[in-house]
Structures are given as structure tokens and as C-alpha cells.
Design an enzyme around this catalytic site. Structure first.
Site, mmCIF file in Angstrom:
data_model
loop_
_atom_site.group_PDB
_atom_site.id
_atom_site.type_symbol
_atom_site.label_atom_id
_atom_site.label_comp_id
_atom_site.label_asym_id
_atom_site.label_seq_id
_atom_site.Cartn_x
_atom_site.Cartn_y
_atom_site.Cartn_z
ATOM 1 N N GLU A 211 3.962 -6.648 1.752
ATOM 2 C CA GLU A 211 3.547 -6.987 0.385
ATOM 3 C C GLU A 211 3.589 -5.776 -0.539
ATOM 4 O OE1 GLU A 211 -0.431 -8.417 0.999
ATOM 5 O OE2 GLU A 211 0.203 -10.087 2.263
ATOM 6 N N ARG B 158 3.414 -1.510 -5.872
ATOM 7 C CA ARG B 158 3.633 -0.251 -6.580
ATOM 8 C C ARG B 158 4.958 0.416 -6.204
ATOM 9 N NH1 ARG B 158 -0.997 2.907 -7.944
ATOM 10 N NH2 ARG B 158 -2.021 1.782 -6.259
ATOM 11 N N TYR C 64 0.449 -1.814 -12.140
ATOM 12 C CA TYR C 64 -0.951 -1.764 -12.544
ATOM 13 C C TYR C 64 -1.109 -1.162 -13.943
ATOM 14 C CZ TYR C 64 -1.121 -2.695 -7.592
ATOM 15 O OH TYR C 64 -0.894 -3.244 -6.363
ATOM 16 N N CYS D 77 -12.967 3.859 -28.720
ATOM 17 C CA CYS D 77 -14.202 4.607 -28.925
ATOM 18 C C CYS D 77 -14.949 4.872 -27.629
ATOM 19 C CB CYS D 77 -15.086 3.847 -29.903
ATOM 20 S SG CYS D 77 -14.197 3.573 -31.422
ATOM 21 N N GLU D 78 -14.310 5.586 -26.726
ATOM 22 C CA GLU D 78 -14.949 6.016 -25.486
ATOM 23 C C GLU D 78 -14.324 7.342 -25.096
ATOM 24 O OE1 GLU D 78 -15.556 3.609 -22.161
ATOM 25 O OE2 GLU D 78 -15.714 1.738 -23.289
ATOM 26 N N TYR E 98 -9.501 5.381 -12.529
ATOM 27 C CA TYR E 98 -9.398 6.073 -11.233
ATOM 28 C C TYR E 98 -9.204 7.580 -11.394
ATOM 29 C CZ TYR E 98 -7.678 1.318 -10.283
ATOM 30 O OH TYR E 98 -7.497 -0.035 -10.240
ATOM 31 N N ARG F 76 -5.440 3.206 -15.840
ATOM 32 C CA ARG F 76 -5.494 3.971 -14.585
ATOM 33 C C ARG F 76 -6.154 5.347 -14.730
ATOM 34 N NH1 ARG F 76 -2.038 5.337 -11.512
ATOM 35 N NH2 ARG F 76 -2.994 4.556 -9.620
ATOM 36 N N GLY G 178 0.751 -1.246 0.000
ATOM 37 C CA GLY G 178 0.000 0.000 0.000
ATOM 38 C C GLY G 178 0.776 1.289 0.000
HETATM 39 N N1 LLP Z 1 -1.476 -6.857 -0.646
HETATM 40 C C1 LLP Z 1 -2.792 -6.915 -0.889
HETATM 41 C C2 LLP Z 1 -3.611 -7.826 -0.102
HETATM 42 C C3 LLP Z 1 -3.359 -6.096 -1.881
HETATM 43 O O1 LLP Z 1 -4.656 -6.163 -2.111
HETATM 44 C C4 LLP Z 1 -2.527 -5.215 -2.628
HETATM 45 C C5 LLP Z 1 -3.074 -4.370 -3.680
HETATM 46 C C6 LLP Z 1 -1.149 -5.190 -2.332
HETATM 47 C C7 LLP Z 1 -0.661 -6.009 -1.341
HETATM 48 C C8 LLP Z 1 -0.176 -4.327 -3.067
HETATM 49 O O2 LLP Z 1 -0.437 -2.979 -2.874
HETATM 50 P P1 LLP Z 1 0.592 -1.861 -3.380
HETATM 51 O O3 LLP Z 1 1.833 -1.969 -2.531
HETATM 52 O O4 LLP Z 1 0.872 -2.103 -4.811
HETATM 53 O O5 LLP Z 1 -0.140 -0.591 -3.161
HETATM 54 N N2 LLP Z 1 -5.102 -1.106 -9.654
HETATM 55 C C9 LLP Z 1 -4.943 -0.111 -8.598
HETATM 56 C C10 LLP Z 1 -4.294 -0.702 -7.358
HETATM 57 C C11 LLP Z 1 -4.976 -1.926 -6.806
HETATM 58 C C12 LLP Z 1 -4.325 -2.466 -5.568
HETATM 59 C C13 LLP Z 1 -4.923 -3.767 -5.167
HETATM 60 N N3 LLP Z 1 -4.318 -4.399 -4.044
HETATM 61 C C14 LLP Z 1 -4.158 1.067 -9.144
HETATM 62 O O6 LLP Z 1 -3.798 1.052 -10.330
HETATM 63 O O7 LLP Z 1 -3.908 2.029 -8.440
#
Ligand code: LLP
Length: 442
Positions: free
Chosen positions: A300, A303, A401, A372-373, A343, A339, A262
Site C-alpha cells: 500500500e 508517499r 499528504y 494567524c498562528e 510534524y 506538514r 510506509g
Molecule cells: N496503509 C495504511 C494502512 C496506512 O495507514 C498508510 C498511511 C499507508 C498505507 C500509506 O503509507 P505511506 O506509504 O504513504 O507512508 N500525514 C502523514 C502521513 C500519514 C500516514 C497515514 N497512513 C504525513 O504527512 O507524513
């Protein structure tokens, strides 16, 4: 329109401009965006556009920086495969000793293909793991199941009995902590589908420890993604630490806390974010509540490792003006990078070649794809130096992502991906062909 000197936005050390001679027949110099030691126009010429380009050095450096920030605590980084699941990238991270966070049988299979031995450092999250997926993970011998409901707990116990295996589990608790991010990627509130309410966790742990084929060994939490204020991470961890103390008093053996992912990145700073600074603050927030607990911390990140290490390279197909409003129509689209459309996300977009002698005007323009959007845009009312048809743009911070969310909408074959390391450029995913798309249709 304003006058300007070149704005050489960079994502060092992976993506920086170098001043180069313009060519044999033309005088003067220009700034050319490179990935490591490779000029991006050359890469585009050779492999075509749209093209994802990743810097291997940057991926490795970011992993190391992240890892170093937690050096005071026993920990394992479990890279979140969903952020970018290309096999070559997984293999590179596995080589560094990185673990993996997977959320599907498919992601697990990828990790095993990348490195058979990586299973012992895999955590499996997700609200809807099927019995097939649970079985595959049990067979692979993963480190930890992050169980998200009572039903899943019993499904896992049942699969484990059938295989005569012991399933190591953590409950993913929902700490009811608000984190400021896009509502689609915030996960730690009561109203969200994720985890089990932290107040109900103790009772569920008691039940789990009664099942012979389940081994309680951790607590897991993940409050959302693209979170740049570190306070909510600390808050969630404090709640988890309290729970761990309670569980231990109840007689459970808790070896792991999985803090999830996160940590956000700064998409709109001119020089990119300072990971080392951000991750230090993050590490402080996350680890402070864990003092004296004597646990192994799992994290975990997705990004934060891969986001700034990748760009989407695209060519301008047409310039057009509708009633005074300017558009650059490029050959990448929302199917390549969703993205902005999904978002409203901001991505820095820069011309790959910039001219230092004639600091020109800036134009205000939309940068849009051919789909086409109306939602198919990368930027709205963005200031850019004039970019001609055929010229290249780099959409920054597209490593996470990006490709993983690509689709074939409008029957558009998905882009190729290349991995750059120093002077070397390797194709790590071939460009799809329309025939690939039609193959499974009857
Ligand atoms: N662990 C779990 C349980 C998760 O659901 C996620 C992301 C992560 C770790 C990794 O999170 P990160 O460190 O990457 O923030 N598609 C969206 C982001 C979706 C994130 C989903 N879960 C975007 O493009 O911003």
C-alpha cells in the site's frame, strides 16, 4: 551571509531548472524551474498561486519502479489513496493496473468514480469502519477487508449476512515492531490503536472462520509511514510469515499478505532520493521472510509514489524584518500544506527563477504563511538567495499528504491543482471560491 553559485536543487525528471533567455528586452540568461516541459512562472501566471503542480511522468515512472522491484513475487500495488486522492491521479494509476488502499467510504467512492472496475483491486483498512462503509464496500465487491478488531469482525459478518455476500478478510495484526518515524505516524507498537495484537490473532482467525459469511484469506500489517530504515519492515514481515505458517497449520487458507505502506522518501537531500535504490532494499527486506510461502503480496505505498512528484507553488507577498529576524510571507499557508506545522516536517524550498550571473549572498529567513498562528511556517532559519516580493517559491515533495490535508482555516479557499505531462497542463481541481465555502452554511 555567504556567497554562492545557483543551487539548482531538482526532483528529476519532473522538476528541473532549464537555462532560458531572460526575455526580449533584457539581456542574459536565468535558470527557470520547469515541471516537465512547462516553465513554472507561466503556470503560476495562468492558474494563480498557491498551486499544487504534479508531474504525470514522475507518477507513472515511480509506480513502474516500485512495481518492478517486486517482479519476483506475485503482487498487487494498492496505492494508498489517502496520500493524494485527486480523481485524475487515481484514474491515471488505475489505467496502469494499480489497485487501491482506501480507509473510508469517501475514498472508496472516489476510486469507483475514477474507475468502476477498480473495486476488485481495493483493500479497505482503518480502525473505525462504520456499517454504512462496510456495506458499501461489500456491494462494490472489493478484494479485501483489513479488519482491525473483534467488534469490526462481527459488524462485517452482520452486514455480509444482510446482503447475502461473502466478505474476504485479513486481520490487520499489530506486530509490536518499532519503526523510527514521527510518533504521530508510527503505528506498529502495542500502545497504538491499530490492528489486533499478533499473539491474539490466531484465536480471532479461528472465530472468523466459523462465520459463514466471512472468508479468511489473508494477513495484513502496516507499521507506520515515512520509514527510511528498511529493517523494521523485514522484522514485521518475519512475524507475519510465522503467523501465516501457523494459520495454515490450523487449516486456514491464506492467499494474501498485505504488507501495508510506509516506505519513506528523502525530503532533505539536494537531488531527491533514488527511489530505485531505496525500493530495491525495501523489496529485499519485505520479500526475504516470504520465501517459499507461495502467497500474493499486496502493498500500500502512498508517499513513495506521489510525494516527490508534486510541489506547492507559492508567491512571496511581503518581505519583513522583525528586530533583525527576516521573514518571507508567502500566499500559501498551513491550511494548504500542514506538514511543517503538524510534524515539524522539513520541505526543501527553492526560488523558481535563479540568476546565474550574479551569484548573490544567501539570506537566512523564515518562510511563513498569512494564517494567524505562529505555527504557520514552512521553514525556519532557512538559507535562500534573496527573493523579492512577487517572486515565486516552490515547496518540494508536496505531492503526498499535501492537498489531502488542506483545510479552510481562516476561511481560505483551497488551492487549485494541475497535472503536467510533457507540454500539457491540465487543471485537475479548480481553485475554490469563498462562495464554495459558504454554500453549506445556514
Ligand atoms: N496503509 C495504511 C494502512 C496506512 O495507514 C498508510 C498511511 C499507508 C498505507 C500509506 O503509507 P505511506 O506509504 O504513504 O507512508 N500525514 C502523514 C502521513 C500519514 C500516514 C497515514 N497512513 C504525513 O504527512 O507524513
Amino acid at each position: 551571509m555567504t556567497s554562492r553559485s545557483p543551487n539548482l536543487i531538482a526532483r528529476a525528471p519532473g522538476f528541473v531548472y532549464h537555462k532560458t533567455k531572460r526575455g526580449i528586452f533584457r539581456r542574459g540568461e536565468q535558470f527557470v524551474l520547469h515541471c516537465e516541459d512547462v516553465a513554472l512562472p507561466k503556470v503560476a501566471e495562468r492558474y494563480g498561486t498557491p498551486l499544487y503542480v504534479y508531474s504525470a511522468t514522475m507518477i507513472r515512472d515511480r509506480y513502474d519502479t516500485f512495481d518492478a522491484a517486486f517482479r519476483d513475487l506475485p503482487h498487487t500495488l494498492c496505492y494508498s489513496v489517502k496520500a493524494n486522492s485527486n480523481l485524475a491521479i487515481l484514474r491515471m494509476l488505475a489505467k496502469k493496473g494499480c489497485g487501491f488502499d482506501v480507509v473510508s467510504g469517501g475514498e472508496l467512492e472516489r476510486v469507483l468514480v475514477a474507475d468502476r472496475k477498480a473495486a476488485r483491486n481495493v483493500v479497505f483498512s482503518g480502525v473505525g469502519k462504520t456499517r454504512e462503509e462496510l456495506t458499501a464496500a461489500l456491494k462494490a465487491g472489493i478484494m479485501l477487508f483489513n479488519v482491525e478488531s473483534e467488534s469490526e469482525l462481527w459488524a462485517l459478518a452482520e452486514c455480509a449476512v444482510r446482503l447475502r455476500k461473502i466478505a474476504p478478510i485479513a486481520l490487520r495484526v499489530n506486530p509490536d515492531v518499532a519503526a523510527e518515524t514521527h510518533p504521530y505516524i508510527s503505528t506498529g507498537l502495542r500502545k497504538h490503536k491499530f490492528g489486533v495484537p499478533i499473539r491474539e490473532a490466531r484465536a480471532l482467525y479461528a472465530q472468523a472462520s466459523g462465520a459463514r459469511n466471512l472468508k479468511v484469506c489473508g494477513v495484513s500489517v502496516h507499521i507506520g509511514s515515512q520509514i527510511t530504515d528498511v529493517a523494521p519492515f523485514g522484522e514485521a514481515m518475519a512475524r507475519v510469515a510465522d503467523l501465516v505458517r501457523e494459520l495454515r497449520r490450523d487449516g486456514h487458507r491464506i492467499d494474501y499478505i498485505d504488507g501495508g505502506g510506509g516506505l519513506g522518501i528523502d525530503y532533505d537531500t539536494q537531488n531527491g532520493e533514488n527511489l530505485s535504490l531505496d525500493v530495491t532494499a525495501y523489496a529485499k527486506a519485505v520479500t526475504a521472510p516470504l520465501r517459499g510461502l507461495n502467497i500474493r503480496l499486496l502493498l500500500e505505498p502512498g508517499r513513495a509514489i506521489i510525494g516527490p512528484a508534486g510541489i506547492l507553488l507559492t508567491s512571496v507577498v511581503y518581505r519583513k524584518t522583525n528586530d533583525g529576524k527576516r521573514f518571507l510571507v508567502v500566499d500559501a499557508a498551513m491550511n494548504d500544506l500542514i506538514r511543517p506545522a503538524l510534524y515539524g516536517a522539513f520541505h526543501e524550498i527553492i526560488p523558481v527563477v535563479q540568476n546565474p550571473e550574479s551569484p548573490a549572498r544567501l539570506e537566512v529567513t523564515d518562510i511563513v504563511g498569512p494564517v494567524c498562528e505562529t505555527g504557520d511556517f514552512f521553514a525556519r532559519d532557512r538559507e535562500l538567495p534573496p527573493v523579492e516580493e512577487g517572486e515565486l517559491l516552490a515547496i518540494l515533495d508536496a505531492g503526498a499528504y499535501g492537498m489531502v490535508l488542506a483545510s479552510n482555516y481562516n476561511t481560505r479557499p483551497r488551492a487549485a491543482e494541475v497535472l503536467v505531462s510533457g507540454k500539457s497542463v491540465k487543471v485537475i481541481r479548480r481553485r475554490e471560491k469563498v462562495s464554495d465555502l459558504l454554500r453549506n452554511e445556514l
